[in-house]
Design a protein around this motif. Structure first.
Motif, mmCIF file in Angstrom:
data_model
loop_
_atom_site.group_PDB
_atom_site.id
_atom_site.type_symbol
_atom_site.label_atom_id
_atom_site.label_comp_id
_atom_site.label_asym_id
_atom_site.label_seq_id
_atom_site.Cartn_x
_atom_site.Cartn_y
_atom_site.Cartn_z
ATOM 1 N N GLN A 174 2.463 -41.594 19.059
ATOM 2 C CA GLN A 174 4.168 -41.702 19.619
ATOM 3 C C GLN A 174 4.943 -42.708 19.116
ATOM 4 N N ALA A 175 6.374 -42.765 19.806
ATOM 5 C CA ALA A 175 7.247 -43.770 19.339
ATOM 6 C C ALA A 175 8.128 -43.894 20.534
ATOM 7 N N LEU A 176 7.869 -44.917 20.927
ATOM 8 C CA LEU A 176 8.262 -45.553 22.345
ATOM 9 C C LEU A 176 8.809 -46.189 22.054
ATOM 10 N N LEU A 274 11.343 -45.391 13.549
ATOM 11 C CA LEU A 274 12.339 -45.450 12.222
ATOM 12 C C LEU A 274 13.458 -44.822 12.658
ATOM 13 N N SER A 275 13.080 -43.576 12.415
ATOM 14 C CA SER A 275 14.652 -42.405 13.000
ATOM 15 C C SER A 275 15.065 -42.895 14.031
ATOM 16 N N VAL A 276 14.265 -43.264 15.364
ATOM 17 C CA VAL A 276 14.564 -43.028 16.880
ATOM 18 C C VAL A 276 16.002 -44.510 17.192
ATOM 19 N N ARG A 291 19.398 -55.429 11.545
ATOM 20 C CA ARG A 291 18.632 -54.754 11.082
ATOM 21 C C ARG A 291 17.111 -54.499 12.226
ATOM 22 N N ILE A 292 16.859 -53.359 11.537
ATOM 23 C CA ILE A 292 15.573 -52.951 11.851
ATOM 24 C C ILE A 292 14.248 -53.416 10.984
ATOM 25 N N ILE A 293 13.217 -53.993 12.572
ATOM 26 C CA ILE A 293 12.359 -55.233 11.837
ATOM 27 C C ILE A 293 10.961 -54.646 11.791
ATOM 28 N N ALA A 294 10.091 -53.868 10.623
ATOM 29 C CA ALA A 294 10.005 -53.227 11.229
ATOM 30 C C ALA A 294 7.984 -53.923 10.648
ATOM 31 N N LEU A 295 7.057 -53.791 11.308
ATOM 32 C CA LEU A 295 5.978 -54.439 11.247
ATOM 33 C C LEU A 295 4.887 -52.397 11.167
ATOM 34 N N VAL A 296 4.259 -52.591 9.849
ATOM 35 C CA VAL A 296 3.484 -51.418 9.820
ATOM 36 C C VAL A 296 2.265 -51.881 9.241
ATOM 37 N N ALA A 333 8.797 -36.820 1.979
ATOM 38 C CA ALA A 333 8.447 -38.116 2.096
ATOM 39 C C ALA A 333 9.778 -38.455 1.622
ATOM 40 N N VAL A 334 9.580 -39.182 0.346
ATOM 41 C CA VAL A 334 10.836 -39.387 -0.109
ATOM 42 C C VAL A 334 12.646 -38.757 0.302
ATOM 43 N N LYS A 335 12.494 -37.551 0.625
ATOM 44 C CA LYS A 335 13.663 -37.428 0.609
ATOM 45 C C LYS A 335 14.041 -37.012 2.719
ATOM 46 N N PHE A 336 12.969 -37.681 3.344
ATOM 47 C CA PHE A 336 12.820 -37.910 4.071
ATOM 48 C C PHE A 336 13.985 -39.708 4.451
ATOM 49 N N TYR A 337 13.200 -40.487 3.386
ATOM 50 C CA TYR A 337 13.551 -41.873 4.156
ATOM 51 C C TYR A 337 15.205 -41.868 3.074
#
Length: 658
Positions: A174-176, A274-276, A291-296, A333-337
């Motif tokens: 889940q996203a928190l 990322l959407s949230v 900036r949204i900085i994502a650590l994946v 997935a490409v369409k979503f991004y």
């Protein structure tokens, strides 16, 4: 004395520094008419002016060193459209001995600082806006990796300016969204990771809608940078106010606790997280530098943006799968991004990706959102690897090591009336602004003369492809100006929050190549031409189905050598090229074998990373990326001037696994 800085003060390099007059003659040159521009490259010789630029009332070009001036009538003539413009009152003292800075011939690039008054009703007119950083952390990883990632985040928060706003989102199954303004205890808002969530649903769940059902807008309460009072300060706080809270939160944060079945991958909802983050940033701070900085740490297996199923028996997609259309999740997935990219561009926000994993994480799918927003991408094997730690630190460092991250940029290009813009290859997005200088043919981000650059830094470089409107020499008037002009106007928000506008105006000569090609040949830039061909090839491989890159490069090289080589028919040993072209065939030969064309033994993520880097780096660095053999000793053997020599790779950050 040779110039050791090939980009010069203007930061502009062209494939051809002398242009043919007609479209037909240009097509015979094989290598397109293109310019590589570094919009905000720092240089000590660029003056900064404390007022707004003066613009032409017809074509909106900015007053520049090539404008003709009538000092008695207080009129200037635009070199682009020849419109006569009256000087405003504050230029009343202008004379031949009292010129404003922008009219000095050596100042073809100038920078303007906009002086704006605070306006609480118009956030976009607020002075000294501080940057915003929302960290998005993956918790679906082993304990050791999470410790490394949390340590890097703590260090980054300590390096941020005190008034920079900070938000935090963690995700697994889940996203928190963590409420940093609630210090009594850890408070989070949970979003289900298995279903796509709209921006409106994000606002509703976070309580960011006003009583009338409209999103709240503005800036957090009590900040010392001109922000107004809203509920936003629950999620975004100045780094100095939330450093202790965020450090405590990171100390308590554990790996995702949802059980993982044997033989299955962890449930990771990267797309929802990322959407949230994009949704609440758009509600809180639209149109500001963020900036949204994502650590994946692994592939998305849950919800929108999924790139592979949870079953470990199903391998991640390969280039062969993509070629055969056997990657069931890829297009979705490409369409979503792609839709996420449009949302971020509308908001003026950037997506950065720091991926640390032994396997792929989905860079190939996320590339569209990263590149269109001007984001950074780094691949490493582990969050404990020096590649990640050093790269991540550089994003937040100040001083000489700083990347000079800037925000909310916009680029406008003005051309002489004979020139049209086909498009740009690089980290930007077309704003679809039509005009007389827009070409019918589109390459990259086209159909416009204005582009959005949500994020840019001092090394950002774009490739602009041009076209000519005249198809026949008979249509070109004999009295036509022997020179043409190009103007690049970049407005952006610097790291300190100031709004700046940089204007670069360059001129080059026309040449009648039906009479002689001598001028054209001596105006050829081999490095720039090779990199432009690499970028066009890379773009075609991504956008044109069934495109054979090797054959296309071979055909173009043959055409090029047929046009400019000297030879006797049926005598291969007689072939020779002018020294101005001596390296170009080697460039193309090595490009055919490079990782940009030959994807064998590279994953789609690695290829996507290489291409992001290729499209963003300056010509010198990009040439070294494409052609590792190309170093100072190689150039010296050919007797080329020092201005064309490389000083070794100098990429901003990042590396590839293994």
């Amino acid at each position: 004395m040779a110039n050791s800085d090939p980009e010069g003060v203007d930061g502009v390099r062209m494939t051809w520094n002398v242009w043919p007059r007609t479209k037909l003659e240009a097509s015979k040159c094989v290598i397109p008419l293109a310019a590589s521009i570094a919009p905000i490259r720092p240089h000590s010789d660029i003056p900064t002016l404390p007022y707004a630029p003066l613009r032409c009332r017809t074509c909106s070009a900015v007053l520049n060193a090539y404008s003709r001036v009538d000092f008695l009538a207080k009129i200037w003539i635009c070199p682009f459209c020849y419109q006569r413009n009256q000087f405003p009152p504050h230029y009343a003292m202008i004379s031949e001995t009292n010129l404003p800075c922008e009219l000095y011939p050596q100042y073809t690039t100038v920078q303007y600082t906009l002086q704006m008054d605070p306006d609480p009703n118009n956030p976009s007119n607020a002075p000294q806006l501080q940057p915003v950083f929302v960290f998005v952390l993956d918790t679906c990883m082993i304990e050791e990796e999470l410790v490394f990632a949390k340590s890097a985040l703590k260090q980054a928060i300590g390096l941020l300016p005190e008034q920079a706003l900070v938000g935090f989102v963690s995700f697994g199954t889940q996203a928190l969204v963590h409420e940093l303004g609630f210090t009594e205890m850890s408070k989070v808002y949970v979003f289900k990771g298995s279903k796509e969530i709209s921006k409106e649903q994000v606002l509703e769940q976070l309580g960011l809608r006003a009583a009338g059902g409209r999103p709240t807008a503005g800036y957090p309460k009590g900040l010392q940078n001109g922000f107004t009072n809203t509920v936003v300060n629950r999620f975004l706080l100045p780094a100095s106010d939330c450093e202790f809270t965020l450090n405590s939160l990171l100390d308590e944060l554990q790996t995702d606790q949802w059980p993982v079945q044997a033989g299955h991958r962890a449930s990771r909802c990267t797309g929802v997280a990322l959407s949230v983050a994009a949704g609440f940033l758009g509600a809180c701070l639209p149109g500001t530098g963020a900036r949204i900085i994502a650590l994946v740490g692994g592939p998305c297996t849950e919800g929108p943006g999924t790139i592979v199923s949870k079953d470990l028996s199903e391998p991640l997609r390969s280039h062969k799968d993509l070629f055969k259309d056997a990657a069931p999740y890829f297009k979705k997935a490409v369409k979503f991004y792609d839709s996420l990219a449009k949302q971020l561009v509308d908001q003026g926000h950037v997506l950065d990706l720091f991926a640390s994993a032994l396997d792929q994480v989905g860079v190939a799918e996320m590339k569209v959102a990263i590149e269109r927003t001007g984001g950074l991408v780094v691949l490493a094997e582990s969050f404990g690897h020096s590649v990640f730690k050093d790269s991540f630190k550089r994003v937040f460092e100040d001083g000489e090591q700083s990347l000079g991250l800037c925000f909310n940029g916009m680029l406008e290009i003005g051309c002489s009336k004979e020139i049209k813009v086909q498009g740009i290859i690089g980290p930007c997005t077309s704003l679809e602004k039509k005009g007389p200088n827009v070409s019918d043919t589109v390459i990259g981000e086209g159909n416009t003369t204005t582009w959005k650059m949500c994020g840019l830094d001092k090394s950002t470089c774009l490739t602009v492809i041009f076209d000519l409107s005249s198809t026949d020499q008979s249509n070109v008037p004999e009295t036509v100006n022997p020179q043409f002009y190009l103007q690049f106007l970049t407005s952006y928000q610097d790291p300190e929050g100031k709004t700046l506008i940089r204007v670069t105006t360059v001129t080059r000569q026309w040449a009648d190549i039906s009479v002689s090609t001598e001028e054209l040949i001596h105006g050829f830039d081999q490095e720039t031409a090779a990199v432009v061909m690499a970028r066009i090839t890379s773009l075609k491989m991504e956008t044109e189905e069934g495109f054979d890159a090797t054959r296309w490069l071979d055909r173009n090289l043959i055409r090029f050598c047929s046009k400019f080589g000297n030879y006797r028919e049926n005598d291969p040993s007689s072939f020779s090229l002018n020294p101005c072209f001596s390296l170009f065939p080697q460039f193309i030969f090595n490009l055919r074998r490079s990782q940009f064309v030959q994807v064998f033994n590279n994953s789609p993520d690695e290829t996507a990373y290489f291409r992001v880097l290729l499209n963003k780096e300056n010509i010198t660095n990009a040439a070294y990326c494409c052609f590792p053999w190309y170093d100072n000793s190689t150039v010296a053997q050919h007797g080329l001037p020092e201005s064309t020599r490389t000083s070794g790779i100098c990429t901003s950050f990042g590396s590839t696994p293994g």
